[in-house]
Motif scaffolding. Structure first.
Motif, PDB file in Angstrom:
ATOM      1  N   UNK A 178     -45.619 -70.922 -78.773  1.00  0.00           N
ATOM      2  CA  UNK A 178     -45.612 -71.189 -77.264  1.00  0.00           C
ATOM      3  C   UNK A 178     -46.936 -71.031 -76.466  1.00  0.00           C
ATOM      4  N   UNK A 179     -47.596 -71.773 -75.927  1.00  0.00           N
ATOM      5  CA  UNK A 179     -48.710 -71.628 -75.271  1.00  0.00           C
ATOM      6  C   UNK A 179     -48.284 -71.541 -73.522  1.00  0.00           C
ATOM      7  N   UNK A 180     -47.294 -72.123 -73.259  1.00  0.00           N
ATOM      8  CA  UNK A 180     -46.944 -72.533 -71.879  1.00  0.00           C
ATOM      9  C   UNK A 180     -45.354 -72.617 -71.566  1.00  0.00           C
ATOM     10  N   UNK A 181     -45.002 -71.858 -70.430  1.00  0.00           N
ATOM     11  CA  UNK A 181     -43.460 -72.151 -70.238  1.00  0.00           C
ATOM     12  C   UNK A 181     -43.531 -71.892 -68.772  1.00  0.00           C
ATOM     13  N   UNK A 182     -42.715 -72.600 -68.144  1.00  0.00           N
ATOM     14  CA  UNK A 182     -42.168 -72.447 -66.662  1.00  0.00           C
ATOM     15  C   UNK A 182     -40.756 -72.992 -66.622  1.00  0.00           C
ATOM     16  N   UNK A 183     -40.104 -73.335 -65.542  1.00  0.00           N
ATOM     17  CA  UNK A 183     -38.708 -73.448 -65.507  1.00  0.00           C
ATOM     18  C   UNK A 183     -38.508 -74.975 -65.822  1.00  0.00           C
ATOM     19  N   UNK A 184     -39.320 -75.897 -65.710  1.00  0.00           N
ATOM     20  CA  UNK A 184     -39.278 -77.304 -66.167  1.00  0.00           C
ATOM     21  C   UNK A 184     -39.725 -77.726 -67.491  1.00  0.00           C
ATOM     22  N   UNK A 185     -40.767 -76.860 -68.045  1.00  0.00           N
ATOM     23  CA  UNK A 185     -41.698 -77.366 -69.250  1.00  0.00           C
ATOM     24  C   UNK A 185     -41.826 -76.463 -70.309  1.00  0.00           C
ATOM     25  N   UNK A 186     -42.237 -76.866 -71.334  1.00  0.00           N
ATOM     26  CA  UNK A 186     -42.551 -75.702 -72.413  1.00  0.00           C
ATOM     27  C   UNK A 186     -43.730 -76.697 -73.210  1.00  0.00           C
ATOM     28  N   UNK A 187     -44.583 -75.805 -73.694  1.00  0.00           N
ATOM     29  CA  UNK A 187     -45.662 -76.207 -74.423  1.00  0.00           C
ATOM     30  C   UNK A 187     -46.203 -75.479 -75.607  1.00  0.00           C
TER      31      UNK A 187
END
Length: 112
Positions: free
Chosen positions: A17-26
């Motif tokens: 995982x390189x990014x995460x917030x409440x709406x998206x994951x990358x």
């Protein structure tokens, strides 16, 4: 049955995982097609572009903004490609809408 991406969101399957917030994951694609190949997904399961509704506008816009931020973070200033496949004939393999962020090499056209 939950898609593999839903299982990644739930942490049932590991991912880089390189990014995460409440709406998206990358996370990095396990079979990269370019030196940089990151998948950006909404956490809410949406099957494909063909299934989008007006209620999905904000989360899809958020995913595009996230992809842009990740491209900068990954040093893709020379350019990158953001791809969404839709349906079997469009090359979609996972029934959970996702953006392919591809970069780190010269992209050709047409793509496929």
């Amino acid at each position: 049955m939950p898609s593999i991406f839903s299982k990644i969101i739930a942490r049932e399957i590991p991912a880089d995982i390189v990014y995460e917030d409440d709406d998206c994951l990358a996370f990095r694609d396990i079979a990269p097609k370019a030196p940089a190949h990151i998948l950006v997904i909404p956490k809410r399961e949406i099957v494909s572009l063909a299934d989008l509704t007006d209620e999905d506008e904000a989360v899809m816009g958020r995913c595009v903004v996230v992809a842009s931020k990740i491209a900068a973070q990954e040093g893709l200033a020379d350019g990158y490609r953001l791809v969404v496949n839709c349906g079997d004939d469009g090359g979609q393999e996972v029934p959970h809408i996702h953006f392919h962020l591809l970069g780190g090499r010269k992209m050709t056209w047409p793509p496929g």
